[in-house]
Design a protein around this motif. Structure first.
Motif, PDB file in Angstrom:
ATOM      1  N   ARG A 466       0.834  -1.216   0.000  1.00  0.00           N
ATOM      2  CA  ARG A 466       0.000   0.000   0.000  1.00  0.00           C
ATOM      3  C   ARG A 466       0.862   1.256   0.000  1.00  0.00           C
ATOM      4  NH1 ARG A 466      -3.302  -3.115   3.573  1.00  0.00           N
ATOM      5  NH2 ARG A 466      -2.416  -2.104   5.423  1.00  0.00           N
ATOM      6  N   VAL A 467       1.965   1.219   0.756  1.00  0.00           N
ATOM      7  CA  VAL A 467       2.860   2.388   0.789  1.00  0.00           C
ATOM      8  C   VAL A 467       3.439   2.656  -0.595  1.00  0.00           C
ATOM      9  CG1 VAL A 467       5.080   3.242   1.647  1.00  0.00           C
ATOM     10  CG2 VAL A 467       3.441   2.233   3.238  1.00  0.00           C
ATOM     11  N   ILE A 468       3.903   1.613  -1.299  1.00  0.00           N
ATOM     12  CA  ILE A 468       4.493   1.801  -2.630  1.00  0.00           C
ATOM     13  C   ILE A 468       3.462   2.354  -3.605  1.00  0.00           C
ATOM     14  CG2 ILE A 468       5.438   0.592  -4.623  1.00  0.00           C
ATOM     15  CD1 ILE A 468       7.035  -1.126  -2.744  1.00  0.00           C
ATOM     16  N   ARG A 469       2.237   1.854  -3.542  1.00  0.00           N
ATOM     17  CA  ARG A 469       1.199   2.362  -4.451  1.00  0.00           C
ATOM     18  C   ARG A 469       0.855   3.812  -4.132  1.00  0.00           C
ATOM     19  NH1 ARG A 469      -2.293  -3.263  -4.492  1.00  0.00           N
ATOM     20  NH2 ARG A 469      -1.210  -4.200  -6.267  1.00  0.00           N
ATOM     21  N   TRP A 470       0.889   4.165  -2.854  1.00  0.00           N
ATOM     22  CA  TRP A 470       0.663   5.568  -2.487  1.00  0.00           C
ATOM     23  C   TRP A 470       1.797   6.439  -3.022  1.00  0.00           C
ATOM     24  CZ3 TRP A 470       0.955   7.853   3.149  1.00  0.00           C
ATOM     25  CH2 TRP A 470       0.474   9.163   3.134  1.00  0.00           C
ATOM     26  N   ILE A 471       3.030   5.965  -2.873  1.00  0.00           N
ATOM     27  CA  ILE A 471       4.170   6.713  -3.417  1.00  0.00           C
ATOM     28  C   ILE A 471       4.017   6.902  -4.923  1.00  0.00           C
ATOM     29  CG2 ILE A 471       6.664   6.663  -3.824  1.00  0.00           C
ATOM     30  CD1 ILE A 471       6.954   5.120  -1.195  1.00  0.00           C
ATOM     31  N   MET A 472       3.587   5.859  -5.622  1.00  0.00           N
ATOM     32  CA  MET A 472       3.419   5.947  -7.076  1.00  0.00           C
ATOM     33  C   MET A 472       2.414   7.024  -7.454  1.00  0.00           C
ATOM     34  SD  MET A 472       3.462   1.930  -8.217  1.00  0.00           S
ATOM     35  CE  MET A 472       3.255   2.326  -9.951  1.00  0.00           C
ATOM     36  N   SER A 489       6.424  10.962 -16.247  1.00  0.00           N
ATOM     37  CA  SER A 489       5.255  10.453 -15.523  1.00  0.00           C
ATOM     38  C   SER A 489       4.687   9.175 -16.133  1.00  0.00           C
ATOM     39  CB  SER A 489       4.168  11.527 -15.461  1.00  0.00           C
ATOM     40  OG  SER A 489       3.729  11.871 -16.763  1.00  0.00           O
ATOM     41  N   HIS A 490       4.839   9.014 -17.465  1.00  0.00           N
ATOM     42  CA  HIS A 490       4.261   7.820 -18.097  1.00  0.00           C
ATOM     43  C   HIS A 490       4.966   6.540 -17.661  1.00  0.00           C
ATOM     44  CE1 HIS A 490       7.727   8.546 -20.755  1.00  0.00           C
ATOM     45  NE2 HIS A 490       7.648   7.265 -21.065  1.00  0.00           N
ATOM     46  N   GLU A 491       6.175   6.662 -17.109  1.00  0.00           N
ATOM     47  CA  GLU A 491       6.889   5.472 -16.657  1.00  0.00           C
ATOM     48  C   GLU A 491       6.386   4.978 -15.298  1.00  0.00           C
ATOM     49  OE1 GLU A 491      11.162   5.432 -17.171  1.00  0.00           O
ATOM     50  OE2 GLU A 491      11.059   7.332 -18.278  1.00  0.00           O
ATOM     51  N   ILE A 492       5.624   5.821 -14.593  1.00  0.00           N
ATOM     52  CA  ILE A 492       5.097   5.435 -13.280  1.00  0.00           C
ATOM     53  C   ILE A 492       3.708   4.829 -13.487  1.00  0.00           C
ATOM     54  CG2 ILE A 492       4.635   6.212 -10.921  1.00  0.00           C
ATOM     55  CD1 ILE A 492       7.484   6.699 -11.743  1.00  0.00           C
ATOM     56  N   ASN A 493       3.652   3.601 -13.927  1.00  0.00           N
ATOM     57  CA  ASN A 493       2.353   2.991 -14.249  1.00  0.00           C
ATOM     58  C   ASN A 493       2.261   1.518 -13.850  1.00  0.00           C
ATOM     59  OD1 ASN A 493       4.010   1.812 -16.126  1.00  0.00           O
ATOM     60  ND2 ASN A 493       3.103   2.831 -17.910  1.00  0.00           N
ATOM     61  N   ASP A 494       3.194   1.049 -13.056  1.00  0.00           N
ATOM     62  CA  ASP A 494       3.228  -0.382 -12.701  1.00  0.00           C
ATOM     63  C   ASP A 494       2.456  -0.621 -11.403  1.00  0.00           C
ATOM     64  OD1 ASP A 494       3.935  -3.090 -12.584  1.00  0.00           O
ATOM     65  OD2 ASP A 494       5.812  -2.656 -11.534  1.00  0.00           O
ATOM     66  N   TYR A 495       1.140  -0.321 -11.419  1.00  0.00           N
ATOM     67  CA  TYR A 495       0.355  -0.434 -10.190  1.00  0.00           C
ATOM     68  C   TYR A 495       0.165  -1.876  -9.736  1.00  0.00           C
ATOM     69  CZ  TYR A 495      -0.612   4.543 -10.470  1.00  0.00           C
ATOM     70  OH  TYR A 495      -0.470   5.902 -10.497  1.00  0.00           O
ATOM     71  N   GLU A 496       0.328  -2.825 -10.654  1.00  0.00           N
ATOM     72  CA  GLU A 496       0.250  -4.243 -10.263  1.00  0.00           C
ATOM     73  C   GLU A 496       1.576  -4.750  -9.711  1.00  0.00           C
ATOM     74  OE1 GLU A 496      -2.536  -5.959 -10.235  1.00  0.00           O
ATOM     75  OE2 GLU A 496      -3.564  -4.153 -10.935  1.00  0.00           O
ATOM     76  N   LEU A 497       2.612  -3.913  -9.768  1.00  0.00           N
ATOM     77  CA  LEU A 497       3.943  -4.236  -9.254  1.00  0.00           C
ATOM     78  C   LEU A 497       4.486  -5.520  -9.870  1.00  0.00           C
ATOM     79  CD1 LEU A 497       3.484  -3.318  -5.455  1.00  0.00           C
ATOM     80  CD2 LEU A 497       4.206  -1.864  -7.352  1.00  0.00           C
ATOM     81  N   ARG A 498       4.339  -5.627 -11.184  1.00  0.00           N
ATOM     82  CA  ARG A 498       4.836  -6.803 -11.897  1.00  0.00           C
ATOM     83  C   ARG A 498       6.312  -6.671 -12.237  1.00  0.00           C
ATOM     84  NH1 ARG A 498      -0.282  -7.586 -16.109  1.00  0.00           N
ATOM     85  NH2 ARG A 498      -1.790  -8.280 -14.525  1.00  0.00           N
ATOM     86  N   MET A 499       6.818  -5.446 -12.254  1.00  0.00           N
ATOM     87  CA  MET A 499       8.244  -5.197 -12.521  1.00  0.00           C
ATOM     88  C   MET A 499       8.824  -4.443 -11.324  1.00  0.00           C
ATOM     89  SD  MET A 499       8.082  -4.092 -16.548  1.00  0.00           S
ATOM     90  CE  MET A 499       6.948  -2.749 -16.210  1.00  0.00           C
ATOM     91  N   LEU A 500       8.779  -5.083 -10.170  1.00  0.00           N
ATOM     92  CA  LEU A 500       9.027  -4.389  -8.920  1.00  0.00           C
ATOM     93  C   LEU A 500      10.447  -3.857  -8.798  1.00  0.00           C
ATOM     94  CD1 LEU A 500       7.916  -3.404  -6.291  1.00  0.00           C
ATOM     95  CD2 LEU A 500       8.312  -5.658  -5.286  1.00  0.00           C
TER      96      LEU A 500
END
Length: 550
Positions: A466-472, A489-500
């Protein structure tokens, strides 16, 4: 009506800040106060009457609400006829807040020259058995206030020479405060407004001197020259009492405000383990600001007695006790009637600054970056390099408060608008916040680097996710709000954290880039963060080659 009458009519049109207009008689009187010290400042010329009014207003609007130790409702520069160095120091601060830096430096140098002359003559620290003790005390406190303003001017510049001058002031301030007396009796009440102003102004001056030395300890990671245990003063009064413009207003505010606690009593309620007393809830914003500094000093001293001086975190026992202290402080802040979080409320700035320092306190429990910053070097490249060498914090649930406060610190300027703040508002109290932002950005960046390196062997917890998604979300909004970073900004789109791994590395760079006034120290910290971001940027290429799937 002739032309001269029309001119006189226009002169009578006064702006909203007419309280700080300087009459011709007042200006001449200010000039006369410089006569006894003219041999020390022979080349100095007092700025014009309009400039003096402008700088006074600059001090009032830009500085006094955030460091309230000179009583503004009764401020009259001509009353300091025995302490011209204080007048010049006030004008130097005000000129800096009006971005007139060359004049500010000239005023600073003139005030400093008078202080050095007094020091050389031996009358900066008057004898306690002087026959005119009361007048000596007043002059001594005015000279102490001048010292504090001169030291503040120096500490907020990144110039190496001024940083050295600040070091020289520190011992003078500590000696001056000790000589003025750091204890008072608990029954020092009065119904006389003038006498109350004198007591309260002196009390606030002593507290501000202690805070200034403590803040420098926080910035440079040096031992504080004045310890918490040396202070036995009553905490500052409420804002309503302090800003009252008449005696009638003051009496009304006094009748509605609880009597302030003694500093040691309030601090002991926060640090007692277990606490038998409930923490107080009637503290003023200035009192809360003082009390959070006291806890931070305690954290610093606890680090200093650690067996391993390079170990960032404290023992679990110490952390538990100090977290309880911070929780009690939080209770006091939340239940204080004058605590606000309003960027547009000038009287709320100390409340706002206190919460930023609370975040730093939580970070310092687990990740003491003070020894890894080297701000005293005055070199942005050095600061960036030392930050890069700092070890990564150990992941775990113990970091949750530090993480939440750090993201919140990042989120506030994003909500208001980073470009707007940097160009229009720039946080009048921005030096304090610049230090806090540096700690929070560096801590978040280090934690994210730790996530990138360890998530395969130590999977993210639900809280960390949750913290990482909030940071994103915060970082993406921040990048989109600035023209120069919108393309990232377009690079900040990995909300599923598949490329962590790559996402965490990108965020570790972005939180530093995003955290970037009239004071050069703010620009210096911003440059340091930019340099640190550049060093981090090189690691993104490696992260990009590391392919991760779901």
């Amino acid at each position: 009506m002739d032309a001269n009458d029309k001119i006189d009519d226009f002169r009578e049109l006064k702006p909203l800040s007419c309280l700080w207009l300087v009459t011709e008689a007042q200006y001449l009187e200010l000039n006369d106060t410089l006569t006894p010290v003219r041999h020390v400042i022979s080349r100095f010329v007092l700025p014009s009457r309009m400039a003096v009014a402008r700088y006074t207003l600059g001090y009032v609007e830009g500085f006094s609400d955030h460091y309230p130790f000179i009583h503004i409702p009764t401020l009259n520069l001509t009353t300091y006829n025995q302490s011209p160095e204080l007048v010049l120091a006030i004008l130097a601060i005000g000129a800096q807040y009006r971005y007139e830096t060359r004049t500010a430096r000239s005023l600073y140098q003139a005030s400093r020259s008078i202080i050095l002359e007094r020091l050389q003559r031996g009358d900066l620290f008057p004898s306690t058995d002087s026959p005119a003790r009361m007048q000596v005390c007043k002059s001594h406190m005015d000279q102490t206030r001048a010292l504090l303003l001169l030291a503040t001017y120096c500490s907020w510049h990144s110039n190496a020479g001024l940083m050295q001058e600040f070091s020289d002031y520190q011992s003078l301030i500590a000696r001056s405060l000790r000589q003025s007396g750091l204890s008072e009796v608990t029954h020092q009440d009065t119904d006389n407004w003038g006498q109350w102003i004198e007591y309260e102004t002196d009390r606030r001056t002593k507290f501000f001197g202690w805070i200034l030395l403590s803040l420098q300890s926080l910035i440079c990671n040096n031992p504080p020259l004045l310890l918490t245990r040396e202070l036995n003063l009553r905490l500052p009064s409420s804002c309503q009492e302090w800003v009252a413009r008449t005696e009638a207003e003051w009496l009304t505010a006094t009748s509605r405000s609880p009597s302030p606690l003694m500093f040691k009593q309030a601090h002991s309620m926060h640090i007692a383990v277990p606490s038998e007393e409930h923490p107080g809830s009637g503290a003023s914003p200035f009192a809360d600001y003082i009390l959070i500094h006291a806890v931070i000093q305690r954290i610093y001293m606890t680090h200093q007695i650690s067996l391993d001086i390079h170990d960032q975190s404290l023992s679990s026992r110490d952390v538990e006790a100090l977290e309880q202290s911070l929780n009690r402080w939080r209770y006091t802040w939340c239940h204080s009637a004058e605590s606000v979080l309003d960027l547009h409320n000038s009287y709320g700035s100390l409340s706002f600054t206190s919460t930023a320092l609370l975040g730093v306190a939580h970070i310092r429990l687990h990740c003491s970056l003070g020894q890894w910053r080297d701000l005293q070097s005055g070199d942005a490249a050095t600061v960036a390099a030392t930050l890069q060498q700092a070890p990564l914090p150990r992941r775990g649930p113990h970091l949750i408060y530090a993480l939440l406060h750090s993201v919140h610190s990042l989120n506030i300027p994003v909500q208001v608008g980073i470009s707007y703040l940097s160009r229009c508002k720039s946080f009048s109290w921005s030096v304090d916040h610049a230090i806090c932002d540096l700690e929070c950005a560096a801590f978040l960046s280090k934690w994210l680097q730790g996530v990138a390196h360890s998530h395969e062997t130590q999977p993210l917890s639900a809280r960390e996710t949750r913290v990482i998604r909030w940071i994103m979300r915060v970082v993406r909004e921040a990048l989109m709000s600035q023209d120069e970073t919108m393309h990232l900004s377009h690079e900040i789109n990995d909300y599923e954290l598949r490329m962590l791994t790559r996402t965490a590395k990108l965020l570790s760079y972005a939180v530093v880039k995003v955290c970037n006034s009239s004071w050069p120290m703010v620009g210096f910290i911003g440059q340091s963060l930019d340099r640190y971001a550049e060093l981090l940027h090189g690691s993104l290429a490696d992260g990009g080659r590391h392919h991760e799937g779901s």
